[in-house]
Design an enzyme around this catalytic site. Sequence first.
Site, PDB file in Angstrom:
ATOM      1  N   TYR A 141      -6.496  -8.162  -3.481  1.00  0.00           N
ATOM      2  CA  TYR A 141      -4.924  -8.034  -3.626  1.00  0.00           C
ATOM      3  C   TYR A 141      -4.226  -6.821  -2.871  1.00  0.00           C
ATOM      4  O   TYR A 141      -3.313  -7.069  -2.197  1.00  0.00           O
ATOM      5  CB  TYR A 141      -4.633  -7.781  -5.311  1.00  0.00           C
ATOM      6  N   LYS A 145      -1.636  -7.093   0.545  1.00  0.00           N
ATOM      7  CA  LYS A 145      -0.418  -6.404   0.434  1.00  0.00           C
ATOM      8  C   LYS A 145      -0.227  -5.345   1.432  1.00  0.00           C
ATOM      9  O   LYS A 145       0.861  -5.423   1.981  1.00  0.00           O
ATOM     10  CB  LYS A 145      -0.063  -5.720  -0.861  1.00  0.00           C
TER      11      LYS A 145
END
Length: 319
Positions: A141, A145
């Site tokens: 994650y 990002k």
Amino acid sequence: MHILLTGSSGWLGRFLAPRLRAAGHRVTGLDVAAGPDTDVIGSVADRAVVDAAFARGVDAVVHGGALHKPDIVRYPRQTFVDVNVTGTLNLLEAAVAVGCERFVFTSTTSLMISHAIRAGAGDAAVWIDETLSPLTPRNIYGVTKLAAERLCRLVHDEDGLPIVILRTGRFFPEEDDTHRALPGENMKANELLHRRLTVEDAADAHLAALERAPGVGFGTYIVSAPTPFAPGDAAALRHDAPAVIARYFPDVAALYAARGWALPATIDRVYDAALIERDLGFRCKTHFAAVLEALRMGQASPVAHDAHYVSPKERVATR
């Protein structure tokens, strides 16, 4: 302006879309799940879907759609790359192609948390602002990002698109997917001291970023409730957080005891959101003092908690 809002059916989208319209904007919502604010159903990873959304005539983008940390147990790494990285690139390139005026990207403070910070290694809480480096995200994650942020920087530098990146703290309503030591409402109240904000404040931050993006050009900002702490508190927060909290809020122990809540024994990090206040004039309205006032008045906490919340995309996936 005509705003393309991705993630329009999600938790942030349901608060942000009405605010955008109230500010006088036209909103086209894009999401993989249907919702009252969603006009285009599909994934940002699909360039044809993105192009169809932009064909409606778009002036600006607020890109809030993404796979998040709890999705790690549900989706392979490649899907994170497809949605969070390729999806962001699709939107950036389409925005440049149609001459969009501005782009706001919802990122996360999670990408700033290394394995060492997450483990609480060290004798003091880590004071986290936008200067923290190097950035070594601890999971897919955070990695995706951060990669998306770098794409934003590249597109701004090469094509001149004004972009504001918002590294938001926690504002999800559901239970924490890894920590269950305290009831969810208690934990969320504690986190408002150093790593959380309300979803309403998260939505308002996006409006501020959208308005100020052309003047900023390119900027990256932490968004979290204003912390009562100062950098000089870092060592004490790591070893005796209740004592530090009590210095700022003398009646906190009694108020918590009356509700049957517990203060955090230790705090390992503090997010400093001062830069967005200096640059954009934005400050979260809700902070820890509001929680204590609610306790004094016998009212519900101002921080939303829903132990049964399920993301709309997951409801679609399980049909």
